[in-house]
Write a protein that holds these residues in place. Structure first.
Motif, PDB file in Angstrom:
ATOM      1  N   ARG A  46      -3.375 -26.272  -5.513  1.00  0.00           N
ATOM      2  CA  ARG A  46      -2.215 -26.834  -6.212  1.00  0.00           C
ATOM      3  C   ARG A  46      -2.659 -27.660  -7.411  1.00  0.00           C
ATOM      4  N   LEU A  47      -1.807 -27.732  -8.426  1.00  0.00           N
ATOM      5  CA  LEU A  47      -2.106 -28.519  -9.620  1.00  0.00           C
ATOM      6  C   LEU A  47      -2.336 -29.993  -9.290  1.00  0.00           C
ATOM      7  N   GLU A  48      -1.577 -30.511  -8.342  1.00  0.00           N
ATOM      8  CA  GLU A  48      -1.724 -31.915  -7.972  1.00  0.00           C
ATOM      9  C   GLU A  48      -3.120 -32.181  -7.399  1.00  0.00           C
ATOM     10  N   LEU A  49      -3.613 -31.249  -6.592  1.00  0.00           N
ATOM     11  CA  LEU A  49      -4.950 -31.402  -6.018  1.00  0.00           C
ATOM     12  C   LEU A  49      -6.025 -31.250  -7.082  1.00  0.00           C
ATOM     13  N   GLU A  50      -5.796 -30.351  -8.032  1.00  0.00           N
ATOM     14  CA  GLU A  50      -6.734 -30.161  -9.136  1.00  0.00           C
ATOM     15  C   GLU A  50      -6.883 -31.467  -9.917  1.00  0.00           C
ATOM     16  N   ASP A  51      -5.762 -32.066 -10.269  1.00  0.00           N
ATOM     17  CA  ASP A  51      -5.772 -33.317 -11.032  1.00  0.00           C
ATOM     18  C   ASP A  51      -6.392 -34.449 -10.220  1.00  0.00           C
ATOM     19  N   GLN A  52      -6.054 -34.534  -8.946  1.00  0.00           N
ATOM     20  CA  GLN A  52      -6.594 -35.580  -8.072  1.00  0.00           C
ATOM     21  C   GLN A  52      -8.109 -35.434  -7.923  1.00  0.00           C
ATOM     22  N   ALA A  53      -8.587 -34.231  -7.734  1.00  0.00           N
ATOM     23  CA  ALA A  53     -10.032 -34.008  -7.595  1.00  0.00           C
ATOM     24  C   ALA A  53     -10.760 -34.376  -8.879  1.00  0.00           C
ATOM     25  N   TRP A  54     -10.223 -33.921 -10.022  1.00  0.00           N
ATOM     26  CA  TRP A  54     -10.853 -34.229 -11.313  1.00  0.00           C
ATOM     27  C   TRP A  54     -10.931 -35.734 -11.535  1.00  0.00           C
ATOM     28  N   LYS A  55      -9.825 -36.443 -11.278  1.00  0.00           N
ATOM     29  CA  LYS A  55      -9.814 -37.901 -11.462  1.00  0.00           C
ATOM     30  C   LYS A  55     -10.838 -38.582 -10.561  1.00  0.00           C
ATOM     31  N   SER A  56     -10.961 -38.115  -9.337  1.00  0.00           N
ATOM     32  CA  SER A  56     -11.936 -38.699  -8.410  1.00  0.00           C
ATOM     33  C   SER A  56     -13.364 -38.447  -8.871  1.00  0.00           C
ATOM     34  N   PHE A  57     -13.650 -37.222  -9.296  1.00  0.00           N
ATOM     35  CA  PHE A  57     -14.999 -36.917  -9.780  1.00  0.00           C
ATOM     36  C   PHE A  57     -15.340 -37.769 -10.998  1.00  0.00           C
TER      37      PHE A  57
ATOM     38  N   ASN B  71     -10.391 -26.613 -20.499  1.00  0.00           N
ATOM     39  CA  ASN B  71     -11.671 -26.546 -21.205  1.00  0.00           C
ATOM     40  C   ASN B  71     -12.289 -25.165 -21.081  1.00  0.00           C
ATOM     41  N   LYS B  72     -11.506 -24.150 -21.354  1.00  0.00           N
ATOM     42  CA  LYS B  72     -11.988 -22.783 -21.167  1.00  0.00           C
ATOM     43  C   LYS B  72     -13.260 -22.492 -21.942  1.00  0.00           C
ATOM     44  N   GLY B  73     -13.408 -23.082 -23.111  1.00  0.00           N
ATOM     45  CA  GLY B  73     -14.605 -22.837 -23.896  1.00  0.00           C
ATOM     46  C   GLY B  73     -15.772 -23.748 -23.547  1.00  0.00           C
ATOM     47  N   ASP B  74     -15.496 -24.855 -22.879  1.00  0.00           N
ATOM     48  CA  ASP B  74     -16.534 -25.848 -22.596  1.00  0.00           C
ATOM     49  C   ASP B  74     -16.977 -25.908 -21.139  1.00  0.00           C
ATOM     50  N   TRP B  75     -16.456 -25.047 -20.296  1.00  0.00           N
ATOM     51  CA  TRP B  75     -16.779 -25.169 -18.870  1.00  0.00           C
ATOM     52  C   TRP B  75     -18.270 -24.993 -18.614  1.00  0.00           C
ATOM     53  N   ARG B  76     -18.958 -24.235 -19.433  1.00  0.00           N
ATOM     54  CA  ARG B  76     -20.391 -24.023 -19.231  1.00  0.00           C
ATOM     55  C   ARG B  76     -21.211 -25.282 -19.503  1.00  0.00           C
ATOM     56  N   LYS B  77     -20.662 -26.225 -20.246  1.00  0.00           N
ATOM     57  CA  LYS B  77     -21.362 -27.472 -20.549  1.00  0.00           C
ATOM     58  C   LYS B  77     -21.201 -28.502 -19.436  1.00  0.00           C
ATOM     59  N   ALA B  78     -20.279 -28.269 -18.528  1.00  0.00           N
ATOM     60  CA  ALA B  78     -19.995 -29.234 -17.463  1.00  0.00           C
ATOM     61  C   ALA B  78     -20.892 -29.014 -16.255  1.00  0.00           C
ATOM     62  N   GLU B  79     -21.097 -30.084 -15.509  1.00  0.00           N
ATOM     63  CA  GLU B  79     -21.854 -29.974 -14.262  1.00  0.00           C
ATOM     64  C   GLU B  79     -20.947 -29.718 -13.062  1.00  0.00           C
ATOM     65  N   ILE B  80     -19.673 -30.065 -13.192  1.00  0.00           N
ATOM     66  CA  ILE B  80     -18.693 -29.809 -12.135  1.00  0.00           C
ATOM     67  C   ILE B  80     -17.464 -29.189 -12.789  1.00  0.00           C
ATOM     68  N   VAL B  81     -17.009 -28.063 -12.256  1.00  0.00           N
ATOM     69  CA  VAL B  81     -15.826 -27.382 -12.775  1.00  0.00           C
ATOM     70  C   VAL B  81     -14.748 -27.410 -11.690  1.00  0.00           C
ATOM     71  N   VAL B  82     -13.555 -27.845 -12.073  1.00  0.00           N
ATOM     72  CA  VAL B  82     -12.419 -27.913 -11.159  1.00  0.00           C
ATOM     73  C   VAL B  82     -11.363 -26.929 -11.659  1.00  0.00           C
ATOM     74  N   SER B  83     -10.779 -26.171 -10.745  1.00  0.00           N
ATOM     75  CA  SER B  83      -9.753 -25.206 -11.135  1.00  0.00           C
ATOM     76  C   SER B  83      -8.854 -24.903  -9.952  1.00  0.00           C
ATOM     77  N   THR B  84      -7.660 -24.406 -10.265  1.00  0.00           N
ATOM     78  CA  THR B  84      -6.811 -23.912  -9.183  1.00  0.00           C
ATOM     79  C   THR B  84      -7.206 -22.461  -8.901  1.00  0.00           C
ATOM     80  N   VAL B  85      -6.940 -22.036  -7.699  1.00  0.00           N
ATOM     81  CA  VAL B  85      -7.195 -20.648  -7.317  1.00  0.00           C
ATOM     82  C   VAL B  85      -6.390 -19.717  -8.225  1.00  0.00           C
ATOM     83  N   GLN B  86      -5.169 -20.116  -8.528  1.00  0.00           N
ATOM     84  CA  GLN B  86      -4.290 -19.291  -9.351  1.00  0.00           C
ATOM     85  C   GLN B  86      -4.872 -19.083 -10.757  1.00  0.00           C
TER      86      GLN B  86
END
Length: 81
Positions: free
Chosen positions: A11-22, A38-53
């Motif tokens: 869910r979007l709410e969980l995505e946002d909550q996880a990102w804020k916590s990280f 951040n579709k173009g920058d995801w490779r620069k990140a050490e942690i990627v958060v996304s919804t299954v959808q």
């Protein structure tokens, strides 16, 4: 091969909550992004958060990611299809 995890949430709410916590707890050590923002920058990140959808819509993950992009994918829920 990337050694960073991808957190896949249902869910979007969980995505946002996880990102804020990280960001809150790990910002000094890791860069965390939400994939769809951040579709173009995801490779620069050490942690990627996304919804299954976001990852599975129209089998997008098959086109965008290779099997070696992430060493670990964590999902908050799994369902058989």
């Amino acid at each position: 091969m990337r050694k960073e995890p991808c957190f896949s949430l249902t869910r979007l709410e969980l995505e946002d909550q996880a990102w804020k916590s990280f960001v809150r707890y790990l910002k000094n050590d890791y860069t965390c992004v939400i994939y769809k923002e951040n579709k173009g920058d995801w490779r620069k990140a050490e942690i990627v958060v996304s919804t299954v959808q976001s990852l599975t819509f129209d089998n997008k993950y098959l086109k965008l990611f290779s099997p070696t992009d992430f060493e670990l994918v964590i999902s908050d829920e799994a369902t058989a299809q």
